[in-house]
Scaffold this motif. Structure first.
Motif, PDB file in Angstrom:
ATOM      1  N   ARG A  98       0.864  -1.191   0.000  1.00 53.97           N
ATOM      2  CA  ARG A  98       0.000   0.000   0.000  1.00 53.97           C
ATOM      3  C   ARG A  98       0.896   1.235   0.000  1.00 53.97           C
ATOM      4  NH1 ARG A  98      -5.092  -0.030   0.549  1.00 53.97           N
ATOM      5  NH2 ARG A  98      -5.204   1.879   1.738  1.00 53.97           N
ATOM      6  N   ILE A  99       0.768   2.042  -1.054  1.00 57.78           N
ATOM      7  CA  ILE A  99       1.640   3.194  -1.255  1.00 57.78           C
ATOM      8  C   ILE A  99       0.793   4.456  -1.329  1.00 57.78           C
ATOM      9  CG2 ILE A  99       3.355   4.267  -2.774  1.00 57.78           C
ATOM     10  CD1 ILE A  99       3.859   1.337  -3.856  1.00 57.78           C
ATOM     11  N   GLY A 100       1.127   5.439  -0.506  1.00 61.11           N
ATOM     12  CA  GLY A 100       0.500   6.748  -0.563  1.00 61.11           C
ATOM     13  C   GLY A 100       1.453   7.721  -1.227  1.00 61.11           C
ATOM     14  N   ILE A 101       0.959   8.489  -2.182  1.00 56.18           N
ATOM     15  CA  ILE A 101       1.782   9.474  -2.889  1.00 56.18           C
ATOM     16  C   ILE A 101       1.143  10.844  -2.715  1.00 56.18           C
ATOM     17  CG2 ILE A 101       2.790  10.177  -5.088  1.00 56.18           C
ATOM     18  CD1 ILE A 101       2.556   7.282  -6.038  1.00 56.18           C
ATOM     19  N   ARG A 119      -4.461   8.610   7.937  1.00 60.81           N
ATOM     20  CA  ARG A 119      -4.982   7.718   8.981  1.00 60.81           C
ATOM     21  C   ARG A 119      -5.723   6.520   8.401  1.00 60.81           C
ATOM     22  NH1 ARG A 119      -8.090  11.180  11.334  1.00 60.81           N
ATOM     23  NH2 ARG A 119     -10.005  10.442  10.406  1.00 60.81           N
ATOM     24  N   THR A 120      -6.520   6.739   7.385  1.00 61.01           N
ATOM     25  CA  THR A 120      -7.327   5.645   6.835  1.00 61.01           C
ATOM     26  C   THR A 120      -6.596   4.858   5.744  1.00 61.01           C
ATOM     27  OG1 THR A 120      -8.394   7.073   5.197  1.00 61.01           O
ATOM     28  CG2 THR A 120      -9.495   6.834   7.346  1.00 61.01           C
ATOM     29  N   ARG A 177      -8.113  16.912   5.610  1.00 58.21           N
ATOM     30  CA  ARG A 177      -8.222  15.874   4.589  1.00 58.21           C
ATOM     31  C   ARG A 177      -6.945  15.038   4.501  1.00 58.21           C
ATOM     32  NH1 ARG A 177     -11.810  18.441  -0.357  1.00 58.21           N
ATOM     33  NH2 ARG A 177     -13.685  18.754   0.907  1.00 58.21           N
ATOM     34  N   VAL A 178      -5.786  15.677   4.634  1.00 61.25           N
ATOM     35  CA  VAL A 178      -4.519  14.940   4.614  1.00 61.25           C
ATOM     36  C   VAL A 178      -4.432  14.011   5.825  1.00 61.25           C
ATOM     37  CG1 VAL A 178      -2.003  15.166   4.846  1.00 61.25           C
ATOM     38  CG2 VAL A 178      -3.248  16.601   3.211  1.00 61.25           C
ATOM     39  N   ARG A 179      -4.772  14.512   7.001  1.00 61.20           N
ATOM     40  CA  ARG A 179      -4.731  13.662   8.212  1.00 61.20           C
ATOM     41  C   ARG A 179      -5.644  12.457   8.062  1.00 61.20           C
ATOM     42  NH1 ARG A 179      -4.756  18.640  10.902  1.00 61.20           N
ATOM     43  NH2 ARG A 179      -6.976  18.420  11.331  1.00 61.20           N
ATOM     44  N   ARG A 180      -6.859  12.668   7.557  1.00 56.52           N
ATOM     45  CA  ARG A 180      -7.809  11.564   7.366  1.00 56.52           C
ATOM     46  C   ARG A 180      -7.275  10.572   6.332  1.00 56.52           C
ATOM     47  NH1 ARG A 180     -12.285  14.286   6.675  1.00 56.52           N
ATOM     48  NH2 ARG A 180     -12.045  14.503   4.435  1.00 56.52           N
ATOM     49  N   TRP A 181      -6.726  11.073   5.229  1.00 55.20           N
ATOM     50  CA  TRP A 181      -6.174  10.210   4.171  1.00 55.20           C
ATOM     51  C   TRP A 181      -5.024   9.362   4.718  1.00 55.20           C
ATOM     52  CZ3 TRP A 181      -1.300  10.672   1.677  1.00 55.20           C
ATOM     53  CH2 TRP A 181      -1.154   9.938   0.500  1.00 55.20           C
ATOM     54  N   CYS A 184       3.811  14.936   6.072  1.00 49.91           N
ATOM     55  CA  CYS A 184       4.946  14.585   6.949  1.00 49.91           C
ATOM     56  C   CYS A 184       4.534  14.675   8.412  1.00 49.91           C
ATOM     57  CB  CYS A 184       6.134  15.513   6.703  1.00 49.91           C
ATOM     58  SG  CYS A 184       7.159  15.061   5.304  1.00 49.91           S
ATOM     59  N   TRP A 185       3.856  15.725   8.763  1.00 53.18           N
ATOM     60  CA  TRP A 185       3.437  15.900  10.157  1.00 53.18           C
ATOM     61  C   TRP A 185       2.434  14.835  10.590  1.00 53.18           C
ATOM     62  CZ3 TRP A 185       2.465  21.824   9.471  1.00 53.18           C
ATOM     63  CH2 TRP A 185       3.694  22.500   9.476  1.00 53.18           C
ATOM     64  N   ALA A 186       1.586  14.388   9.674  1.00 51.32           N
ATOM     65  CA  ALA A 186       0.533  13.430  10.018  1.00 51.32           C
ATOM     66  C   ALA A 186       1.006  11.979  10.004  1.00 51.32           C
ATOM     67  CB  ALA A 186      -0.645  13.586   9.054  1.00 51.32           C
ATOM     68  N   ALA A 187       2.040  11.682   9.245  1.00 47.42           N
ATOM     69  CA  ALA A 187       2.457  10.294   9.019  1.00 47.42           C
ATOM     70  C   ALA A 187       3.182   9.696  10.219  1.00 47.42           C
ATOM     71  CB  ALA A 187       3.345  10.221   7.787  1.00 47.42           C
TER      72      ALA A 187
END
Length: 166
Positions: free
Chosen positions: A2-5, A84-85, A78-82, A106-109
């Motif tokens: 699973r890759i997030g870009i 997290r989920t 939206r970035v934090r939710r993306w 970066c801050w959310a990951a």
């Protein structure tokens, strides 16, 4: 895998970084990976199924051109939710030093993060003011990639460390 870009620039505008990300995502999907891209995009924009919109882009003069980026409370949420989920095995952030989705991601990951640096830049008052915030994002990177010697040189001279030139 699973890759997030993370794409920092508006998905509805042509550009080299956006096209690079789109090609990369499609190649990874073709290899059987689960890929999700987050990019600035309005809620009514038509997006490929692997792209999540992070809110309408705002034109910002940056590095000699006008970049269309998202930032602010809506984009951050939206970035934090993306993140997290998403359950990503790795997060790939493009241009983590500009005031857009990369810094927010970066801050959310909480997992492995790699970053690609596309732009070269010179020291400026804006970078000096933002340096503590940018360093907090850079410290979370496990790998750094530069697409040109100029982009690598800018990163190394301004923030230290190194990047692999591809």
């Amino acid at each position: 895998m699973r890759i997030g870009i993370v794409c920092p620039y508006s998905w509805d505008m042509p550009g080299g970084v956006k096209q690079h990300i789109d090609d990369l995502a499609q190649a990874l999907i073709a290899q059987g990976h689960e890929v999700s891209v987050i990019a600035p995009a309005a809620d009514d924009d038509e997006l490929p199924p692997y792209v999540t919109g992070a809110g309408r882009a705002v034109p910002v003069p940056y590095n000699g051109s006008v970049a269309r980026m998202s930032f602010g409370f809506l984009s951050a949420a939206r970035v934090r939710r993306w993140v997290r989920t998403g359950g990503f095995d790795v997060l790939h952030i493009h241009e983590p030093l500009i005031p857009s989705l990369g810094v927010l991601a970066c801050w959310a990951a909480r997992g492995p993060i790699v970053a690609t640096f596309h732009a070269s830049f010179t020291r400026s008052r804006a970078i000096a003011v933002a340096e503590p915030l940018l360093r907090s994002a850079l410290e979370k990177l496990m790998g750094r990639i530069a697409v040109s010697d100029a982009a690598r040189k800018s990163l190394v001279e301004q923030f230290g460390g190194d990047a692999v030139l591809i």
